[in-house]
Design an enzyme around this catalytic site. Sequence first.
Site, PDB file in Angstrom:
ATOM      1  N   GLY A 290     -27.606   8.494  -7.876  1.00 41.05           N
ATOM      2  CA  GLY A 290     -27.932   9.691  -7.122  1.00 41.05           C
ATOM      3  C   GLY A 290     -27.037   9.882  -5.911  1.00 41.05           C
ATOM      4  O   GLY A 290     -25.859   9.522  -5.902  1.00 41.05           O
ATOM      5  N   SER A 291     -27.615  10.436  -4.863  1.00 43.54           N
ATOM      6  CA  SER A 291     -26.820  10.910  -3.719  1.00 43.54           C
ATOM      7  C   SER A 291     -26.171   9.818  -2.894  1.00 43.54           C
ATOM      8  O   SER A 291     -25.358  10.114  -2.017  1.00 43.54           O
ATOM      9  CB  SER A 291     -27.688  11.787  -2.817  1.00 43.54           C
ATOM     10  OG  SER A 291     -28.004  13.001  -3.473  1.00 43.54           O
ATOM     11  N   THR A 292     -26.492   8.547  -3.133  1.00 43.97           N
ATOM     12  CA  THR A 292     -25.745   7.495  -2.446  1.00 43.97           C
ATOM     13  C   THR A 292     -24.262   7.577  -2.803  1.00 43.97           C
ATOM     14  O   THR A 292     -23.402   7.152  -2.030  1.00 43.97           O
ATOM     15  CB  THR A 292     -26.276   6.098  -2.803  1.00 43.97           C
ATOM     16  OG1 THR A 292     -26.274   5.940  -4.232  1.00 43.97           O
ATOM     17  CG2 THR A 292     -27.696   5.897  -2.277  1.00 43.97           C
ATOM     18  N   PHE A 293     -23.936   8.161  -3.969  1.00 46.42           N
ATOM     19  CA  PHE A 293     -22.540   8.304  -4.368  1.00 46.42           C
ATOM     20  C   PHE A 293     -21.798   9.315  -3.501  1.00 46.42           C
ATOM     21  O   PHE A 293     -20.564   9.356  -3.518  1.00 46.42           O
ATOM     22  CB  PHE A 293     -22.459   8.711  -5.846  1.00 46.42           C
ATOM     23  CG  PHE A 293     -22.011   7.597  -6.750  1.00 46.42           C
ATOM     24  CD1 PHE A 293     -22.656   6.373  -6.709  1.00 46.42           C
ATOM     25  CD2 PHE A 293     -20.962   7.750  -7.634  1.00 46.42           C
ATOM     26  CE1 PHE A 293     -22.268   5.330  -7.529  1.00 46.42           C
ATOM     27  CE2 PHE A 293     -20.552   6.718  -8.458  1.00 46.42           C
ATOM     28  CZ  PHE A 293     -21.203   5.503  -8.405  1.00 46.42           C
ATOM     29  N   LYS A 294     -22.527  10.130  -2.760  1.00 49.14           N
ATOM     30  CA  LYS A 294     -21.864  11.076  -1.862  1.00 49.14           C
ATOM     31  C   LYS A 294     -21.110  10.352  -0.750  1.00 49.14           C
ATOM     32  O   LYS A 294     -20.212  10.928  -0.133  1.00 49.14           O
ATOM     33  CB  LYS A 294     -22.883  12.059  -1.289  1.00 49.14           C
ATOM     34  CG  LYS A 294     -23.436  13.012  -2.340  1.00 49.14           C
ATOM     35  CD  LYS A 294     -24.612  13.827  -1.829  1.00 49.14           C
ATOM     36  CE  LYS A 294     -25.199  14.669  -2.951  1.00 49.14           C
ATOM     37  NZ  LYS A 294     -26.476  15.293  -2.617  1.00 49.14           N
TER      38      LYS A 294
END
Length: 501
Positions: A205-209
């Site tokens: 999820g958004s941790t990859f941002k």
Amino acid sequence: RGDVLDRNGVILATTLPTASLYADPAKVIDAAEAAEMLAATLPDLDYDAVLAALTSSRRFVWLRRGLTPSEHYQVNRLGLPGIAFQNEERRYYPHGPLAAHAVGFTDVDGTGLAGIEKTFDRELRTDGGPLRLSLDVRLQALLQNELQVAIDEFQALGGAGLIMHARSGEILAMVSLPDFNPARPEAGPAIGRFNRTTLGVYEMGSTFKVFNTAMALDSGIAGLNDGYDAREPIRIGRYTINDFHPQRRWLSVGEIFMHSSNIGSVHMAVAAGTRRQQDYLDRFGLLAPPAIELPEVASPMVPTPWREINTMTIAYGHGMAVSPLQLSAAVAATVNGGILLTPTLIPGDRSDRPTGTRVLSAATSDTMRRLLRLAVVSGTGGHADAPGYLVGGKTGTAEKAVGPGYDRRALLSSFVAAFPMTSPEYVVFAMLDEPRGNERTFGYATGGWVAAPLVGRVIERMGPMVGLAPLDPEAPEIREALHVDLPRAETAGPSLAAFAN
């Protein structure tokens, strides 16, 4: 077999003398009576199996290996002819399931079958001396406790957690729940032996941002003053990409990160291009299995072929899967000055360590520290803030893949943090598998509601343990060190204009 110790010398695995029970069937007078008495004394023995052993034609049969002193005494006082004991050694784990996935276990003959016990089996058998790990049993217990509390509160299927030293790569705590008793690993369900931190790979999820934003800034594709149009969802084929917290306006790069905008992140990824995205993910160690002293390590799952839609979804953590260990090591590189270090369970002097590989410029790392702090102070990670410890971090909420699509009700909710953000020393990661929201979270089960508070509690409790004094976030030097000049984007910046062309 040598002992396994934590970094402070606390015994995690040791070997003790024990007695094992065997029989010479030819000397057994009444096999049925002996089997009945033994099964009553040692309830885990099966009467029929013991009777079959005592009536066999062999002259030596094992009945039970590794008796406790109490069991040895109880069987010995039965005085059964043909029943005897053999002195052996037994592996003992004083802390039970604590750190079981990292330490591993042996078979009844003392051969390492999993974890550190397997990796260093020969050394533990022959060297005689203890093997010291980087784990800190205090932090291990703390993280396990907080993770279990969260699993119980949100009725999750399980969870994973890591604490890593950001400047050495040493793993201080590694938790996977449910866990198992290493003294009897076969006794529990198989899922308990599965190490979610190294063997599990997940769409994060958004941790990859974190990596998407670092790529854009480091490569020059975008600067903090550049903006992207996040007014409308992105439609590609039959897919629609939305924002969970829609702002419905142009967003600057800093605002995209702070508000965790999928739309803005996709625009940045497309502007960077697939090859650049692959290059940076490879630099971060996310395209190959991590190197750590454990046999239970999985390879990441990456798209083949890697199409434009994959480039888009990977920007916000869908479409490829990595382990929590890989994610934590990559975040450590993002905040420690830009150096990717090999994660390790073996402590050592800094002079003994490889220097690591530069993956980001020091300037980009400094900017990312500020943005990660901003995401906690003003963004989606507010519930992770631990007073005085200058926490920075990023939420992650991913729908689990089910068949050809995703199940919106089955979430992997996570939070990854570093602290103190003026000069990060530690990375803390926590993930819950299919949590359920409750009244306290207003029904939400996202990373910001279920994982961020967990990480905040861990940091607040571990700070004093590792000797970090709380800092004043309002001190002028700290405000200056973490300040982000956050323009409100109203029109396209130069990188957006390039993308539009």
